[in-house]
Write a protein that holds these residues in place. Structure first.
Motif, PDB file in Angstrom:
ATOM      1  N   GLY A   1       0.239  -1.564   0.047  1.00  0.00           N
ATOM      2  CA  GLY A   1      -0.170   0.196  -0.153  1.00  0.00           C
ATOM      3  C   GLY A   1       1.043   1.508  -0.475  1.00  0.00           C
ATOM      4  N   ALA A   2       1.790   1.115  -1.118  1.00  0.00           N
ATOM      5  CA  ALA A   2       2.650   2.286  -0.754  1.00  0.00           C
ATOM      6  C   ALA A   2       3.046   2.620   0.504  1.00  0.00           C
ATOM      7  CB  ALA A   2       1.746   3.596  -2.012  1.00  0.00           C
ATOM      8  N   HIS A   3       2.642   4.406   0.803  1.00  0.00           N
ATOM      9  CA  HIS A   3       3.399   5.375   1.752  1.00  0.00           C
ATOM     10  C   HIS A   3       2.573   4.334   2.670  1.00  0.00           C
ATOM     11  CE1 HIS A   3       0.702   7.825  -0.037  1.00  0.00           C
ATOM     12  NE2 HIS A   3       0.573   8.426   0.912  1.00  0.00           N
ATOM     13  N   LYS A   4       0.711   4.609   2.508  1.00  0.00           N
ATOM     14  CA  LYS A   4       0.008   4.026   3.312  1.00  0.00           C
ATOM     15  C   LYS A   4      -0.067   3.206   4.477  1.00  0.00           C
ATOM     16  CE  LYS A   4      -2.615   6.370   0.564  1.00  0.00           C
ATOM     17  NZ  LYS A   4      -3.274   7.328   1.150  1.00  0.00           N
ATOM     18  N   ILE A   5       1.474   2.524   4.511  1.00  0.00           N
ATOM     19  CA  ILE A   5       1.443   1.600   5.603  1.00  0.00           C
ATOM     20  C   ILE A   5       2.253   1.915   6.742  1.00  0.00           C
ATOM     21  CG2 ILE A   5       4.098   1.166   5.003  1.00  0.00           C
ATOM     22  CD1 ILE A   5       2.214  -1.472   5.742  1.00  0.00           C
TER      23      ILE A   5
ATOM     24  N   ARG B   1     -10.187   3.790  -2.467  1.00  0.00           N
ATOM     25  CA  ARG B   1     -10.649   4.386  -3.916  1.00  0.00           C
ATOM     26  C   ARG B   1      -9.445   3.960  -4.238  1.00  0.00           C
ATOM     27  NH1 ARG B   1      -9.932  10.579  -4.825  1.00  0.00           N
ATOM     28  NH2 ARG B   1      -8.267  10.199  -4.377  1.00  0.00           N
ATOM     29  N   ALA B   2      -8.166   4.220  -4.151  1.00  0.00           N
ATOM     30  CA  ALA B   2      -7.234   3.109  -5.451  1.00  0.00           C
ATOM     31  C   ALA B   2      -6.760   1.598  -5.203  1.00  0.00           C
ATOM     32  CB  ALA B   2      -5.909   3.792  -5.690  1.00  0.00           C
ATOM     33  N   GLY B   3      -6.731   1.446  -3.708  1.00  0.00           N
ATOM     34  CA  GLY B   3      -7.239   0.388  -2.897  1.00  0.00           C
ATOM     35  C   GLY B   3      -5.614   0.188  -2.149  1.00  0.00           C
ATOM     36  N   GLN B   4      -5.244   1.443  -2.304  1.00  0.00           N
ATOM     37  CA  GLN B   4      -3.340   1.333  -1.622  1.00  0.00           C
ATOM     38  C   GLN B   4      -3.715   1.499   0.143  1.00  0.00           C
ATOM     39  OE1 GLN B   4      -1.082   0.915  -2.714  1.00  0.00           O
ATOM     40  NE2 GLN B   4      -0.309   2.552  -4.192  1.00  0.00           N
ATOM     41  N   HIS B   5      -4.914   2.485   0.364  1.00  0.00           N
ATOM     42  CA  HIS B   5      -5.285   2.465   1.404  1.00  0.00           C
ATOM     43  C   HIS B   5      -5.596   1.327   2.286  1.00  0.00           C
ATOM     44  CE1 HIS B   5      -5.998   3.521   5.732  1.00  0.00           C
ATOM     45  NE2 HIS B   5      -7.119   3.871   5.806  1.00  0.00           N
TER      46      HIS B   5
ATOM     47  N   LEU C   1      -7.839   6.000   9.390  1.00  0.00           N
ATOM     48  CA  LEU C   1      -8.761   6.401   8.322  1.00  0.00           C
ATOM     49  C   LEU C   1      -7.338   6.135   7.737  1.00  0.00           C
ATOM     50  CD1 LEU C   1     -10.635   9.707   8.945  1.00  0.00           C
ATOM     51  CD2 LEU C   1      -9.288   8.992   7.405  1.00  0.00           C
ATOM     52  N   GLY C   2      -7.753   6.393   6.177  1.00  0.00           N
ATOM     53  CA  GLY C   2      -6.743   6.923   5.391  1.00  0.00           C
ATOM     54  C   GLY C   2      -5.872   7.942   4.782  1.00  0.00           C
ATOM     55  N   SER C   3      -5.996   8.906   5.048  1.00  0.00           N
ATOM     56  CA  SER C   3      -4.905  10.085   4.713  1.00  0.00           C
ATOM     57  C   SER C   3      -4.850  11.186   6.160  1.00  0.00           C
ATOM     58  CB  SER C   3      -6.380  10.553   3.696  1.00  0.00           C
ATOM     59  OG  SER C   3      -4.756  11.049   2.888  1.00  0.00           O
ATOM     60  N   ALA C   4      -4.663  12.343   5.840  1.00  0.00           N
ATOM     61  CA  ALA C   4      -4.701  13.936   6.690  1.00  0.00           C
ATOM     62  C   ALA C   4      -6.188  14.553   6.287  1.00  0.00           C
ATOM     63  CB  ALA C   4      -3.452  14.021   6.143  1.00  0.00           C
TER      64      ALA C   4
ATOM     65  N   ALA D   1       5.350  17.302  -4.325  1.00  0.00           N
ATOM     66  CA  ALA D   1       4.084  15.833  -3.654  1.00  0.00           C
ATOM     67  C   ALA D   1       3.218  15.829  -4.098  1.00  0.00           C
ATOM     68  CB  ALA D   1       4.399  15.599  -1.877  1.00  0.00           C
ATOM     69  N   CYS D   2       2.425  14.628  -4.430  1.00  0.00           N
ATOM     70  CA  CYS D   2       1.044  14.332  -5.520  1.00  0.00           C
ATOM     71  C   CYS D   2       0.538  14.459  -4.064  1.00  0.00           C
ATOM     72  CB  CYS D   2       0.882  13.582  -5.845  1.00  0.00           C
ATOM     73  SG  CYS D   2       1.136  11.331  -5.526  1.00  0.00           S
ATOM     74  N   VAL D   3      -1.357  15.228  -4.349  1.00  0.00           N
ATOM     75  CA  VAL D   3      -2.359  14.993  -2.762  1.00  0.00           C
ATOM     76  C   VAL D   3      -2.971  14.661  -3.532  1.00  0.00           C
ATOM     77  CG1 VAL D   3      -3.706  16.413  -1.632  1.00  0.00           C
ATOM     78  CG2 VAL D   3      -1.436  17.225  -2.011  1.00  0.00           C
ATOM     79  N   GLY D   4      -3.706  13.804  -2.320  1.00  0.00           N
ATOM     80  CA  GLY D   4      -5.248  12.887  -2.994  1.00  0.00           C
ATOM     81  C   GLY D   4      -5.949  13.628  -1.176  1.00  0.00           C
ATOM     82  N   GLY D   5      -5.431  12.663  -0.402  1.00  0.00           N
ATOM     83  CA  GLY D   5      -6.544  13.482   0.472  1.00  0.00           C
ATOM     84  C   GLY D   5      -5.261  14.079   1.452  1.00  0.00           C
ATOM     85  N   GLY D   6      -3.563  14.308   1.377  1.00  0.00           N
ATOM     86  CA  GLY D   6      -2.507  14.588   1.513  1.00  0.00           C
ATOM     87  C   GLY D   6      -1.783  14.013   2.000  1.00  0.00           C
ATOM     88  N   SER D   7      -1.253  12.920   2.633  1.00  0.00           N
ATOM     89  CA  SER D   7      -0.896  12.414   3.629  1.00  0.00           C
ATOM     90  C   SER D   7       0.905  12.011   3.247  1.00  0.00           C
ATOM     91  CB  SER D   7      -1.300  10.954   4.335  1.00  0.00           C
ATOM     92  OG  SER D   7      -1.504   9.805   2.592  1.00  0.00           O
ATOM     93  N   ASN D   8       1.219  11.691   2.281  1.00  0.00           N
ATOM     94  CA  ASN D   8       2.386  11.654   1.903  1.00  0.00           C
ATOM     95  C   ASN D   8       2.862  12.457   1.690  1.00  0.00           C
ATOM     96  OD1 ASN D   8       3.142  12.479  -1.061  1.00  0.00           O
ATOM     97  ND2 ASN D   8       1.320  11.943  -1.558  1.00  0.00           N
ATOM     98  N   SER D   9       2.417  14.368   1.636  1.00  0.00           N
ATOM     99  CA  SER D   9       2.321  15.640   1.215  1.00  0.00           C
ATOM    100  C   SER D   9       3.171  16.448   2.898  1.00  0.00           C
ATOM    101  CB  SER D   9       1.141  16.342   0.231  1.00  0.00           C
ATOM    102  OG  SER D   9      -0.123  16.552   0.703  1.00  0.00           O
TER     103      SER D   9
HETATM  104  C1  LIG Z   1       0.973   5.913  -3.643  1.00  0.00           C
HETATM  105  C2  LIG Z   1      -0.128   6.849  -3.766  1.00  0.00           C
HETATM  106  N1  LIG Z   1       0.382   8.078  -3.494  1.00  0.00           N
HETATM  107  C3  LIG Z   1      -0.210   9.137  -3.323  1.00  0.00           C
HETATM  108  C4  LIG Z   1      -1.881   9.287  -2.441  1.00  0.00           C
HETATM  109  C5  LIG Z   1      -2.665  10.500  -2.139  1.00  0.00           C
HETATM  110  O1  LIG Z   1      -3.031   9.675  -0.874  1.00  0.00           O
HETATM  111  P1  LIG Z   1      -2.692  10.932   0.207  1.00  0.00           P
HETATM  112  O2  LIG Z   1      -2.456  12.276  -0.494  1.00  0.00           O
HETATM  113  O3  LIG Z   1      -2.935  10.726   1.290  1.00  0.00           O
HETATM  114  O4  LIG Z   1      -1.091  10.907   0.134  1.00  0.00           O
HETATM  115  C6  LIG Z   1      -2.633   7.608  -3.178  1.00  0.00           C
HETATM  116  C7  LIG Z   1      -4.037   7.495  -2.563  1.00  0.00           C
HETATM  117  O5  LIG Z   1      -4.573   6.394  -2.644  1.00  0.00           O
HETATM  118  C8  LIG Z   1      -1.306   6.732  -3.263  1.00  0.00           C
HETATM  119  O6  LIG Z   1      -2.253   5.731  -3.718  1.00  0.00           O
END
Ligand SMILES: Cc1ncc(COP(=O)(O)O)c(C=O)c1O
Length: 205
Positions: free
Chosen positions: A5-9, A32-36, A109-112, A150-158
């Motif tokens: 699950g990428a950085h979600k771990i 959503r993408a399945g990573q979390h 919960l899966g993000s910030a 950094a890419c932002v979905g919910g914001g956890s990696n950023s």
């Molecule tokens: C590999 C990866 N990076 C980044 C994100 C974006 O999420 P977030 O903004 O919480 O880091 C996702 C979301 O599923 C993801 O799968």
């Protein structure tokens, strides 16, 4: 490139340890993408907890490989077939499950985002990314990066990578959101904050 699950771990490991400490036996997540979902299924398997992952039916079909991995790790993946059949309805289903089973279940919960203390917890657990950058960059003879993108979905990696450098004016922090067909076309982009934002209720009656 990380298969759990990428950085979600990072935030899943931290939250699962908290759930264990709280005596919870069951982890609930949305994805959503399945990573979390995959990261949550991984930590549930690691700590011997039951795991249920809610996923909009559209995403469930589109992200079939991650559904396979979550199920292989012992999780139950539930496709949500009403409403938008996407993340929004998966979040609602997860919260409904949590409210009904709060005694033995932890909502991972899966993000910030979400109510306090989730954003602070996720930032804390993800801050390992920025700390590692700070350490690793010394191998290249630098003390800090000049730009972090950094890419932002919910914001956890950023927030995880930015956190270490927030007070350093020499480090330029750039967050990138998916723009789709342009921010004016509601529903055709992932950017939530650019188009005339208003304060409102995210979850509630
Ligand atoms: C590999 C990866 N990076 C980044 C994100 C974006 O999420 P977030 O903004 O919480 O880091 C996702 C979301 O599923 C993801 O799968």
């Amino acid at each position: 490139m990380n298969h759990t699950g990428a950085h979600k771990i990072n935030h899943c490991l931290g939250q699962a340890l908290l759930a264990k400490r709280m005596g919870k036996k069951r982890l609930i997540a949305e994805t959503r993408a399945g990573q979390h979902g995959l990261a949550t299924a991984t930590v549930a398997a690691k700590f011997g907890m039951e795991c249920i992952v809610y996923m909009g039916e559209v995403d469930y079909k589109r992200q079939r490989p991650n559904v396979f991995w979550m199920e292989s790790l012992g999780a139950t993946v539930v496709p949500i077939k009403h409403g938008t059949r996407r993340l929004k309805d998966a979040v609602t289903a997860a919260i409904q499950d949590w409210i009904a089973n709060v005694d033995d279940s932890y909502y991972l919960l899966g993000s910030a985002l979400g109510p306090h203390p989730y954003p602070s917890m996720v930032r804390g657990f993800q801050s390992i990314i920025g700390l590692e950058v700070k350490e690793q960059i010394t191998k290249y003879g630098e003390t800090k990066p000049s730009y972090i993108i950094a890419c932002v979905g919910g914001g956890s990696n950023s927030i995880g990578i930015f956190n270490t450098f927030l007070d350093d004016k020499e480090v330029n922090l750039i967050a990138v959101e998916a723009g789709g067909k342009g921010v004016k076309e509601i529903g055709d982009h992932a950017s939530r904050l650019n188009n005339d934002p208003k304060i409102g209720v995210v979850e509630g009656l």
